[in-house]
Scaffold this active site. Structure first.
Site, PDB file in Angstrom:
ATOM      1  N   ARG A  15     -25.608 -10.440  25.598  1.00  0.00           N
ATOM      2  CA  ARG A  15     -24.481 -10.335  24.657  1.00  0.00           C
ATOM      3  C   ARG A  15     -24.240  -8.872  24.257  1.00  0.00           C
ATOM      4  NH1 ARG A  15     -23.136  -8.013  20.033  1.00  0.00           N
ATOM      5  NH2 ARG A  15     -25.223  -8.420  19.209  1.00  0.00           N
ATOM      6  N   ASP A  16     -25.120  -8.304  23.451  1.00  0.00           N
ATOM      7  CA  ASP A  16     -24.902  -6.927  22.977  1.00  0.00           C
ATOM      8  C   ASP A  16     -24.872  -5.983  24.172  1.00  0.00           C
ATOM      9  OD1 ASP A  16     -24.637  -4.756  21.257  1.00  0.00           O
ATOM     10  OD2 ASP A  16     -26.313  -5.314  19.982  1.00  0.00           O
ATOM     11  N   HIS A 211     -33.013  -4.390  14.443  1.00  0.00           N
ATOM     12  CA  HIS A 211     -32.055  -4.356  15.569  1.00  0.00           C
ATOM     13  C   HIS A 211     -31.647  -2.881  15.712  1.00  0.00           C
ATOM     14  CE1 HIS A 211     -28.391  -6.156  17.751  1.00  0.00           C
ATOM     15  NE2 HIS A 211     -28.005  -4.915  17.526  1.00  0.00           N
ATOM     16  N   HIS A 213     -30.331   0.300  17.851  1.00  0.00           N
ATOM     17  CA  HIS A 213     -29.730   0.958  19.019  1.00  0.00           C
ATOM     18  C   HIS A 213     -30.436   2.298  19.179  1.00  0.00           C
ATOM     19  CE1 HIS A 213     -26.412  -1.837  20.044  1.00  0.00           C
ATOM     20  NE2 HIS A 213     -26.726  -2.300  18.847  1.00  0.00           N
ATOM     21  N   CYS A 244     -21.685  -0.820  21.342  1.00  0.00           N
ATOM     22  CA  CYS A 244     -20.730  -1.650  20.615  1.00  0.00           C
ATOM     23  C   CYS A 244     -19.324  -1.128  20.862  1.00  0.00           C
ATOM     24  CB  CYS A 244     -21.048  -1.620  19.121  1.00  0.00           C
ATOM     25  SG  CYS A 244     -19.846  -2.528  18.142  1.00  0.00           S
ATOM     26  N   ASN A 253     -29.215  -1.160  22.755  1.00  0.00           N
ATOM     27  CA  ASN A 253     -30.423  -1.386  21.943  1.00  0.00           C
ATOM     28  C   ASN A 253     -31.610  -0.778  22.676  1.00  0.00           C
ATOM     29  OD1 ASN A 253     -28.583  -3.899  21.477  1.00  0.00           O
ATOM     30  ND2 ASN A 253     -29.972  -3.832  19.747  1.00  0.00           N
TER      31      ASN A 253
HETATM   32  P1  HMG Z   1      -8.322 -11.543  13.765  1.00  0.00           P
HETATM   33  O1  HMG Z   1      -7.254 -10.975  14.628  1.00  0.00           O
HETATM   34  O2  HMG Z   1      -8.479 -11.016  12.376  1.00  0.00           O
HETATM   35  O3  HMG Z   1      -8.279 -13.144  13.720  1.00  0.00           O
HETATM   36  O4  HMG Z   1      -9.718 -11.339  14.531  1.00  0.00           O
HETATM   37  P2  HMG Z   1      -7.116 -14.128  13.408  1.00  0.00           P
HETATM   38  O5  HMG Z   1      -7.786 -15.323  12.782  1.00  0.00           O
HETATM   39  O6  HMG Z   1      -5.997 -13.449  12.685  1.00  0.00           O
HETATM   40  O7  HMG Z   1      -6.590 -14.566  14.870  1.00  0.00           O
HETATM   41  C1  HMG Z   1      -5.861 -13.684  15.697  1.00  0.00           C
HETATM   42  C2  HMG Z   1      -5.985 -14.128  17.148  1.00  0.00           C
HETATM   43  O8  HMG Z   1      -7.358 -14.136  17.549  1.00  0.00           O
HETATM   44  C3  HMG Z   1      -5.463 -15.544  17.416  1.00  0.00           C
HETATM   45  O9  HMG Z   1      -5.015 -15.570  18.756  1.00  0.00           O
HETATM   46  C4  HMG Z   1      -6.728 -16.385  17.353  1.00  0.00           C
HETATM   47  O10 HMG Z   1      -6.615 -17.566  18.113  1.00  0.00           O
HETATM   48  C5  HMG Z   1      -7.743 -15.454  17.981  1.00  0.00           C
HETATM   49  P3  HMG Z   1      -3.446 -15.373  19.120  1.00  0.00           P
HETATM   50  O11 HMG Z   1      -2.751 -16.434  18.313  1.00  0.00           O
HETATM   51  O12 HMG Z   1      -3.102 -13.967  18.692  1.00  0.00           O
HETATM   52  O13 HMG Z   1      -3.434 -15.570  20.602  1.00  0.00           O
HETATM   53  N1  HMG Z   1      -9.110 -15.715  17.507  1.00  0.00           N
HETATM   54  C6  HMG Z   1     -10.125 -16.084  18.291  1.00  0.00           C
HETATM   55  N2  HMG Z   1     -10.212 -16.293  19.626  1.00  0.00           N
HETATM   56  C7  HMG Z   1     -11.404 -16.686  20.115  1.00  0.00           C
HETATM   57  N3  HMG Z   1     -12.528 -16.846  19.352  1.00  0.00           N
HETATM   58  C8  HMG Z   1     -12.479 -16.635  18.025  1.00  0.00           C
HETATM   59  C9  HMG Z   1     -11.244 -16.244  17.453  1.00  0.00           C
HETATM   60  N4  HMG Z   1     -10.854 -15.957  16.189  1.00  0.00           N
HETATM   61  C10 HMG Z   1      -9.557 -15.648  16.238  1.00  0.00           C
HETATM   62  N5  HMG Z   1     -13.590 -16.787  17.288  1.00  0.00           N
HETATM   63  C11 HMG Z   1     -12.020 -11.625  15.048  1.00  0.00           C
HETATM   64  C12 HMG Z   1     -10.960 -11.644  13.951  1.00  0.00           C
HETATM   65  C13 HMG Z   1     -13.390 -11.578  14.375  1.00  0.00           C
HETATM   66  C14 HMG Z   1     -11.895 -12.874  15.890  1.00  0.00           C
HETATM   67  C15 HMG Z   1     -11.789 -10.374  15.917  1.00  0.00           C
HETATM   68  O14 HMG Z   1     -11.777  -9.260  15.090  1.00  0.00           O
HETATM   69  C16 HMG Z   1     -12.840 -10.194  16.984  1.00  0.00           C
HETATM   70  O15 HMG Z   1     -12.975 -10.979  17.900  1.00  0.00           O
HETATM   71  N6  HMG Z   1     -13.609  -9.076  16.912  1.00  0.00           N
HETATM   72  C17 HMG Z   1     -14.610  -8.748  17.882  1.00  0.00           C
HETATM   73  C18 HMG Z   1     -15.897  -8.570  17.174  1.00  0.00           C
HETATM   74  C19 HMG Z   1     -17.033  -8.325  18.159  1.00  0.00           C
HETATM   75  O16 HMG Z   1     -17.295  -9.134  19.033  1.00  0.00           O
HETATM   76  N7  HMG Z   1     -17.746  -7.182  17.984  1.00  0.00           N
HETATM   77  C20 HMG Z   1     -18.898  -6.909  18.747  1.00  0.00           C
HETATM   78  C21 HMG Z   1     -20.064  -7.781  18.340  1.00  0.00           C
HETATM   79  S1  HMG Z   1     -20.825  -7.282  16.790  1.00  0.00           S
HETATM   80  C22 HMG Z   1     -22.021  -6.134  17.268  1.00  0.00           C
HETATM   81  O17 HMG Z   1     -22.102  -5.793  18.416  1.00  0.00           O
HETATM   82  C23 HMG Z   1     -22.967  -5.661  16.228  1.00  0.00           C
HETATM   83  C24 HMG Z   1     -24.357  -6.310  16.314  1.00  0.00           C
HETATM   84  O18 HMG Z   1     -24.938  -6.111  17.587  1.00  0.00           O
HETATM   85  C25 HMG Z   1     -25.254  -5.699  15.244  1.00  0.00           C
HETATM   86  C26 HMG Z   1     -25.232  -4.170  15.301  1.00  0.00           C
HETATM   87  O19 HMG Z   1     -25.682  -3.568  16.273  1.00  0.00           O
HETATM   88  O20 HMG Z   1     -24.681  -3.626  14.357  1.00  0.00           O
HETATM   89  C27 HMG Z   1     -24.291  -7.810  16.047  1.00  0.00           C
HETATM   90 MG    MG Z   2     -25.952  -4.342  18.203  1.00  0.00          MG
END
Ligand code: HMG
Ligand code: MG
Length: 305
Positions: A15-16, A211, A213, A244, A253
């Site tokens: 995933r990450d 966690h 990086h 990210c 990571n």
């Molecule tokens: P949004 O645009 O605010 O959501 O996104 P919305 O509710 O307004 O919906 C807008 C559109 O997104 C719609 O589609 C929804 O259907 C779709 P449209 O009508 O425009 O075609 N949608 C979704 N589609 C699939 N799955 C869903 C979903 N929700 C809405 N769950 C949202 C909010 C969070 C979805 C968006 O901002 C997003 O996907 N962000 C990506 C976040 C991400 O994956 N980041 C990387 C992972 S986190 C990370 O790596 C950190 C971590 O490792 C810890 C660290 O290291 O810090 C965990």
């Molecule tokens: Mg991370």
């Protein structure tokens, strides 16, 4: 304090590690990676995320990957679910394909919360609340990730008070375990310990993961600093894969191989077979056509000849 005698590692590589990969990684390769990790003895694997495919196209095949893995008893499979839409998709398949654990992910920095999940910290907690309730109702374990616990790519240094506040909010909505994440790898041991201490005001030591990086090469030192506090859960990424999409320049990571080697050398049990783990890392590095990000893997592969 005595060091823990065993450590649980969550490999977040599928995933990450892969979420930021520019080339499309076919579902079969992702499935092959998960299966090799479980063969190597990983008992917790973060497989994919149910996020918007417009935001993170690489994770668009989440359901295929979850349905394709030949599961091993005793392995915990987790996925990221930022909202109800993601959670419902994660449990839409037959129960046999459900994740054992979901991860809601928030940030200790407002700017990162906005960039990563398009809402404020307070709004994110309101989005997570029904997700946590629904997951717990279905018997799915809930982990929380707390990003930017020492530094943010947009706001700079992040104070421990922010971490304490976020941990309190996570606890309040029923998140069962939290990851203390140095998203951009800027932390150094004492800063990471302060973030851990802030988290400990709301969570027990057994409910906290590190966690880290490795962008600035501090992740092993930060792992050791956390172990010294009694932390015994860590997220790591095979071959050091990753970065990210919302933290420019952030690398993966800390490599699972490097952490396992360090722990083995310290007599701390992980249940992981380092040679098999190196094979898993080589499998994905071969596909990506670049050398492993793990120093240990590179050293041991050079010896293998
Ligand atoms: P949004 O645009 O605010 O959501 O996104 P919305 O509710 O307004 O919906 C807008 C559109 O997104 C719609 O589609 C929804 O259907 C779709 P449209 O009508 O425009 O075609 N949608 C979704 N589609 C699939 N799955 C869903 C979903 N929700 C809405 N769950 C949202 C909010 C969070 C979805 C968006 O901002 C997003 O996907 N962000 C990506 C976040 C991400 O994956 N980041 C990387 C992972 S986190 C990370 O790596 C950190 C971590 O490792 C810890 C660290 O290291 O810090 C965990
Ligand atoms: Mg991370």
């Amino acid at each position: 304090m005595a060091l823990p005698s065993r450590v649980t590692i969550v490999d977040v590589g599928p995933r990450d590690g892969l979420q930021n990969e520019k080339q499309t990684v076919p579902s079969d390769i992702k499935i092959g990676l998960v299966e090799r990790l479980q063969e190597a003895g990983l008992r917790e694997i973060e497989v994919t995320s149910y996020v918007s495919p417009k935001w993170v196209p690489q994770m668009a095949d989440n359901a295929q990957v979850m349905a394709g893995v030949r599961r091993r008893p005793g392995v915990r499979y987790s996925v990221l679910t930022p909202n109800m839409q993601g959670f419902e998709a994660a449990v839409a398949l037959d129960r046999a394909f459900w994740p054992d654990e979901i991860v809601v992910f928030g940030a200790a920095s407002e700017a990162f919360s906005q960039r990563n999940i398009n809402c404020s910290i307070a709004q994110s907690i309101e989005r997570f609340r029904p997700v946590v309730a629904a997951a717990r109702d279905k018997g799915v374990f809930v982990r929380g990730a707390m990003s930017c616990v020492v530094g943010c790519p947009y706001e700079g240094e992040v104070a421990p008070e922010r971490v304490e506040m976020l941990a309190g909010m996570m606890k309040d909505i029923g998140v069962q375990h939290v990851g203390v994440a140095d998203t951009i790898g800027v932390g150094t041991p004492s800063k990471v310990q302060r973030a851990m201490e802030a988290t400990l005001r709301h969570y027990a030591i057994d409910e906290i993961s590190g966690h880290f990086h490795d962008t600035y090469g501090q992740a092993l030192a930060n792992t050791l600093a956390s172990l010294e506090m009694g932390v015994w859960h860590f997220d790591t990424s095979v071959a050091g894969l990753g970065g990210c999409p919302y933290a420019k320049g952030a690398t993966g990571n800390v490599a699972t191989e490097d952490v396992v080697y360090m722990l083995q050398g310290m007599g701390i049990d992980t249940g992981i077979d380092l040679d098999a783990l190196i094979d898993a890392g080589q499998y994905i590095s071969d596909f990506l056509q670049r050398p492993s990000g793990s120093r240990v893997a590179r050293a041991m592969l050079a010896k293998r000849g």
